[in-house]
Scaffold this active site. Structure first.
Site, PDB file in Angstrom:
ATOM      1  N   HIS A  54       0.835  -1.200   0.082  1.00 32.04           N
ATOM      2  CA  HIS A  54       0.040   0.089   0.033  1.00 32.04           C
ATOM      3  C   HIS A  54       0.757   1.148   0.000  1.00 32.04           C
ATOM      4  CE1 HIS A  54       1.089   0.794   4.190  1.00 32.04           C
ATOM      5  NE2 HIS A  54       1.058  -0.434   4.263  1.00 32.04           N
ATOM      6  N   GLU A  80      -1.745  -7.244   7.300  1.00 34.24           N
ATOM      7  CA  GLU A  80      -0.409  -7.128   7.880  1.00 34.24           C
ATOM      8  C   GLU A  80      -0.070  -7.885   9.292  1.00 34.24           C
ATOM      9  OE1 GLU A  80       2.502  -6.796   7.670  1.00 34.24           O
ATOM     10  OE2 GLU A  80       3.106  -4.506   7.586  1.00 34.24           O
TER      11      GLU A  80
END
Ligand SMILES: *[C@@H]1O[C@H](CO)[C@@H](O)[C@H](O)[C@H]1NC(C)=O
Ligand SMILES: *[C@@H]1O[C@H](CO)[C@@H](O)[C@H](O)[C@H]1NC(C)=O
Ligand SMILES: *[C@@H]1O[C@H](CO)[C@@H](O)[C@H](O)[C@H]1NC(C)=O
Ligand SMILES: *[C@@H]1O[C@H](CO)[C@@H](O)[C@H](O)[C@H]1NC(C)=O
Ligand SMILES: *[C@@H]1O[C@H](CO)[C@@H](O)[C@H](O)[C@H]1NC(C)=O
Ligand SMILES: *[C@@H]1O[C@H](CO)[C@@H](O)[C@H](O)[C@H]1NC(C)=O
Length: 365
Positions: free
Chosen positions: A103, A207
């Site tokens: 990202h 994550e």
């Protein structure tokens, strides 16, 4: 083909049989090197720019090149190579190309730079934000948006100049920064209609799950409202059931989860070209499972990997992952008095007024 066998099992029988098939086989992954600069030890990940190097695809001739090779781009020739690998491989072997994008910069990345990593880890990361920024399930900063748009422009240039095979399927982490990055990266591209950008949101592409609020995902309703046409994988829960804010996933537990999400995708998706939009820590974990050299991505960067997946009997597996239990990370209940980059308690030195969160933390005046 790995997925072919499972597709057959799933379409012909009940889930119990599919589960049994899973238990009796093991998918072993490896990275096929020699095609991308990033899997070569001599490439410096810090300075590597995927947009300056054609996603790292090395210019070379392949044994699969055909008579018309001179009129094809490197990506077209590579696509022929990958299909010939799949065509020639035994039934238990499958090759896929993964494009894994990190990202763009989120408010949590900006805050870690602003406060410094030790102070971030010891205190600020546990909060939802400060007076002017929010980093719980962080959104992209303007810089992060620009990084995702850079990826978008690069994909467009690859489609136009290289006739690159675009992803056949898209998988995205459920955290807002990845949803927004995938959206900006793949919107507006001239993609083939049968492989339009319609991602599937996968819980396990998230994550590494620390106590930090940036790892706490939003509820399913909120995600759905942001991207109403996107798909959720089966069983995606309304609320985040993994983040606790008290203990953090260990690296080995994360690697086991990464293997589970890879197994899930490789055994259900028969296509070859896949996009993942995920995170630095999670892509690092996937690379470990794939046997790829460590290659850390800057915010917004993309890594392409040629993966070989072999379905074997569990007894033939050369390495298995055993997950260590989640652990608590030391932190302070007020900003630390000093930021040291390493040492006991992760460098957290709490002020006397603040109750340290683990008994081993050092409090000073
Ligand atoms: C790359 O480096 C790793 C770790 O140092 C080493 O094990 C591996 O053999 C190297 N690979 C090549 C192709 O040199
Ligand atoms: C990679 O590049 C960075 C930035 O220029 C440099 O600091 C680092 O030493 C390089 N790493 C290696 C292994 O050469
Ligand atoms: C490959 O060749 C093309 C065209 O000849 C060139 O523009 C490009 O920089 C080369 N890429 C690499 C990674 O060397
Ligand atoms: C809050 O954190 C952001 C970084 O995420 C920083 O730019 C901003 O200056 C901080 N605000 C205050 C009031 O400290
Ligand atoms: C998704 O991307 C498009 C194209 O850049 C943009 O117009 C739209 O606002 C984005 N949607 C969300 C929810 O961010
Ligand atoms: C989901 O999250 C949003 C944004 O945080 C919140 O406004 C909403 O009330 C939540 N919905 C449910 C069902 O909890």
């Amino acid at each position: 083909m790995v997925c072919w066998e499972f597709a057959l099992v799933l379409s012909s029988a009940a889930g119990a049989i599919a589960a049994a098939a899973h238990a009796s086989s093991y998918i072993q992954y490896s990275t096929v090197t020699g095609y991308f600069l990033q899997d070569d030890n001599s490439t410096n990940a810090t300075t590597f720019d995927y947009t300056a190097a054609n996603f790292g695809l090395i210019n070379q001739t392949y044994s699969s090149d055909r008579a018309n090779a001179a009129s094809l781009t490197q990506w077209q020739k590579f696509a022929i190579l990958v299909s010939s690998l799949n065509a020639k491989s035994p039934k238990n072997v499958d090759y896929k190309v993964l494009f894994m994008g990190r990202h763009g910069e989120g408010w949590h990345n900006a805050a870690e730079s602003y406060y410094g990593t030790p102070a971030w880890n010891c205190y600020w990361s546990l909060l939802n934000g400060n007076a002017t920024a929010t980093w719980s399930d962080a959104h992209l900063t303007d810089n992060g948006i620009a990084q995702a748009l850079k990826a978008n422009a690069f994909w467009l240039s690859r489609i136009q100049t290289q006739k690159i095979p675009t992803p056949e399927n898209y998988y995205v982490s459920p955290l807002s920064r990845c949803l927004a990055t995938a959206n900006l990266t793949f919107s507006g591209l001239p993609l083939p209609a049968k492989h339009a950008f319609l991602p599937t949101i996968k819980e396990k592409l998230r994550e590494g799950i620390s106590e930090h609020t940036c790892d706490h995902r939003s509820n399913k309703t909120y995600i759905h409202d942001m991207f109403p046409s996107w798909k959720f994988e089966a069983g995606f829960s309304e609320y985040d059931e993994l983040w606790t804010g008290v203990t953090a996933e260990t690296d080995s537990a994360q690697d086991l989860r990464s293997k589970q999400v890879l197994d899930d995708i490789f055994s259900s998706d028969c296509s070859t070209w896949l996009s993942f939009t995920s995170h630095s820590g999670e892509i690092a974990s996937i690379l470990r499972v794939l046997g790829h050299r460590p290659f850390s991505l800057n915010t917004g960067a993309v890594i392409a990997v040629l993966v070989k997946a072999e379905t074997i009997s569990p007894s033939q597996a050369t390495s298995t992952i055993s997950a260590a239990p989640w652990t608590a990370s030391p932190h302070c209940t007020a900003p630390p008095v000093t930021s040291i980059s390493s040492g006991a308690n992760g460098g957290c030195v709490c002020p006397n007024s603040a109750a340290p969160v683990t008994t081993t933390l050092v409090a000073v005046d």
